[in-house]
Design an enzyme around this catalytic site. Structure first.
Site, short mmCIF file in Angstrom:
data_model
loop_
_atom_site.label_atom_id
_atom_site.label_comp_id
_atom_site.label_asym_id
_atom_site.label_seq_id
_atom_site.Cartn_x
_atom_site.Cartn_y
_atom_site.Cartn_z
N CYS A 96 31.99 -16.72 24.74
CA CYS A 96 32.07 -17.16 26.13
C CYS A 96 33.22 -18.15 26.25
O CYS A 96 33.16 -19.24 25.66
CB CYS A 96 30.76 -17.81 26.56
SG CYS A 96 30.78 -18.31 28.30
N HIS A 174 35.23 -5.72 27.67
CA HIS A 174 35.64 -5.82 29.08
C HIS A 174 36.31 -4.52 29.52
O HIS A 174 37.00 -3.88 28.72
CB HIS A 174 36.62 -6.98 29.27
CG HIS A 174 36.02 -8.32 29.00
ND1 HIS A 174 35.46 -9.11 29.97
CD2 HIS A 174 35.85 -9.00 27.83
CE1 HIS A 174 34.99 -10.22 29.42
NE2 HIS A 174 35.20 -10.18 28.13
N GLU A 223 29.68 -9.74 35.43
CA GLU A 223 29.44 -9.99 34.02
C GLU A 223 28.22 -9.23 33.49
O GLU A 223 27.17 -9.19 34.15
CB GLU A 223 29.22 -11.49 33.76
CG GLU A 223 30.49 -12.29 33.75
CD GLU A 223 30.34 -13.59 32.98
OE1 GLU A 223 29.61 -13.59 31.97
OE2 GLU A 223 30.93 -14.59 33.40
N CYS A 232 35.13 -15.86 34.57
CA CYS A 232 34.79 -15.38 33.23
C CYS A 232 36.01 -15.66 32.34
O CYS A 232 37.09 -15.12 32.62
CB CYS A 232 34.48 -13.89 33.28
SG CYS A 232 34.08 -13.16 31.68
N GLY A 235 36.93 -12.71 30.32
CA GLY A 235 37.40 -11.72 31.30
C GLY A 235 38.80 -12.02 31.79
O GLY A 235 39.61 -11.11 32.02
N1 LIG Z 1 28.59 -11.96 30.00
C1 LIG Z 1 29.38 -12.03 28.76
C2 LIG Z 1 29.20 -13.41 28.09
C3 LIG Z 1 29.74 -14.57 28.94
C4 LIG Z 1 31.24 -14.54 29.00
C5 LIG Z 1 31.88 -15.34 30.11
N2 LIG Z 1 31.03 -16.15 30.94
C6 LIG Z 1 33.09 -16.10 29.64
O1 LIG Z 1 33.40 -17.18 30.19
O2 LIG Z 1 33.79 -15.58 28.73
C7 LIG Z 1 28.95 -10.92 27.79
O3 LIG Z 1 27.78 -10.50 27.85
O4 LIG Z 1 29.79 -10.52 26.98
#
Ligand SMILES: N[C@H](CCC[C@H](N)C(=O)O)C(=O)O
Length: 290
Positions: A96, A174, A223, A232, A235
């Site tokens: 994250c 992604h 997400e 994100c 992201g």
């Molecule tokens: N939902 C993402 C994790 C959080 C990533 C995101 N909040 C960031 O800041 O990179 C996943 O399941 O891979």
């Protein structure tokens, strides 16, 4: 002398452990990176048994604390600290970006480190945080997010039409889809269909992006495990890499999301992606675990 004797009928022995539910108070800190908000717990002080369940309960907006998920800060024998991140649906993610910046702020301002270069052990490897300290505060952090992987063009059918994008892994998966007008995208409807598409057995994070006249990139994200978030970090990195790969941008991009902007540089020499952005502490609180 008269006595009043009150007999309270209980089921079994009230001193038996089953009668007394052990409860404990957990201190947490609510933080966000570009509006992507998480609950942070220092598990060296407050060990957590069932983070998946707690992430669901605590992320709930009306009955919990309200957040995009739960982040656990722990010790590590491979790095300065360890990070685990759980989405709002309880699924554990490998990385994250926004949380890693917030952890950098947390560690320095709460006195867990005095270093301005901190290593963080994650399920997608060890990340290096560079804390930008001013007057004892850390408001901006640069994270070496490592080398992107699994980049390939992908066309997916959803909502009766094809979507062609670029998959990029930043430790988590992604799908980045460039569009001419991001306002046209019904993210609420399309997002979950792409997240759960059979092409992606582990599900996927979905970014829609539009290159603006000034070369910056406007991006919105659905997400995996949390739905639409304000930003994100991984992201934003995936979007910048996809833009460079497809000739839509250079190797440095400002990614403008609903909750804020991150600057992403894809280093030509070592192939690493560097993410720079803010980290904000909102409040400290405590919550009872029953
Ligand atoms: N939902 C993402 C994790 C959080 C990533 C995101 N909040 C960031 O800041 O990179 C996943 O399941 O891979």
């Amino acid at each position: 002398m008269s006595y009043l004797c009150i007999v309270i009928k209980t089921k079994g022995n009230i001193n038996s452990p089953t009668e007394y539910k052990m409860t404990k108070m957990i201190k947490f800190t609510k933080m966000h990176g570009a509006g992507n908000d998480y609950i942070y717990v220092d598990t060296t002080k407050y060990p957590i048994e069932s983070p998946e369940k707690l992430s669901v309960a605590w992320s709930a907006p009306h009955t919990g604390i309200g957040s995009d998920g739960l982040v656990l800060i722990g010790s590590s024998d491979k790095a300065d600290f360890n990070m685990r991140i759980f989405n709002a649906d309880g699924s554990e993610a490998k990385m994250c970006g926004n949380a890693s910046r917030c952890i950098g702020k947390y560690l320095y301002e709460y006195g867990l480190t005095s270093k301005t270069a901190v290593t963080l052990d994650t399920l997608s490897g060890i990340k290096v945080l560079k804390l930008h300290v001013e007057d004892g505060r850390v408001d901006t952090v640069t994270v070496d997010m490592g080398i992107p992987a699994d980049m390939q063009e992908q066309t997916v059918e959803a909502c009766g039409r094809p979507f062609t994008g670029t998959t990029v892994s930043m430790g988590n998966p992604h799908l980045v889809i460039f569009v001419d007008d991001i306002k046209e995208i019904d993210l609420e409807n399309i997002g979950p269909k792409l997240e759960n598409h059979p092409l992606f057995p582990g599900r996927i994070n979905v970014e829609f992006a539009q290159v603006l006249e000034n070369g910056k990139i406007r991006m919105r994200v659905w997400e995996r495990g949390s739905g639409i978030t304000q930003a994100c970090g991984t992201g934003a990195c995936a979007t910048a890499v996809a833009a460079a790969l497809t000739g839509r941008a250079g190797r440095t991009s400002d990614i403008i999301m609903d909750g804020g902007t991150l600057t992403i540089e894809w280093d030509e020499k070592n192939g690493h992606v560097m993410m720079t952005g803010g980290a904000v502490r909102v409040f400290d609180g405590e919550i009872e675990i029953r």
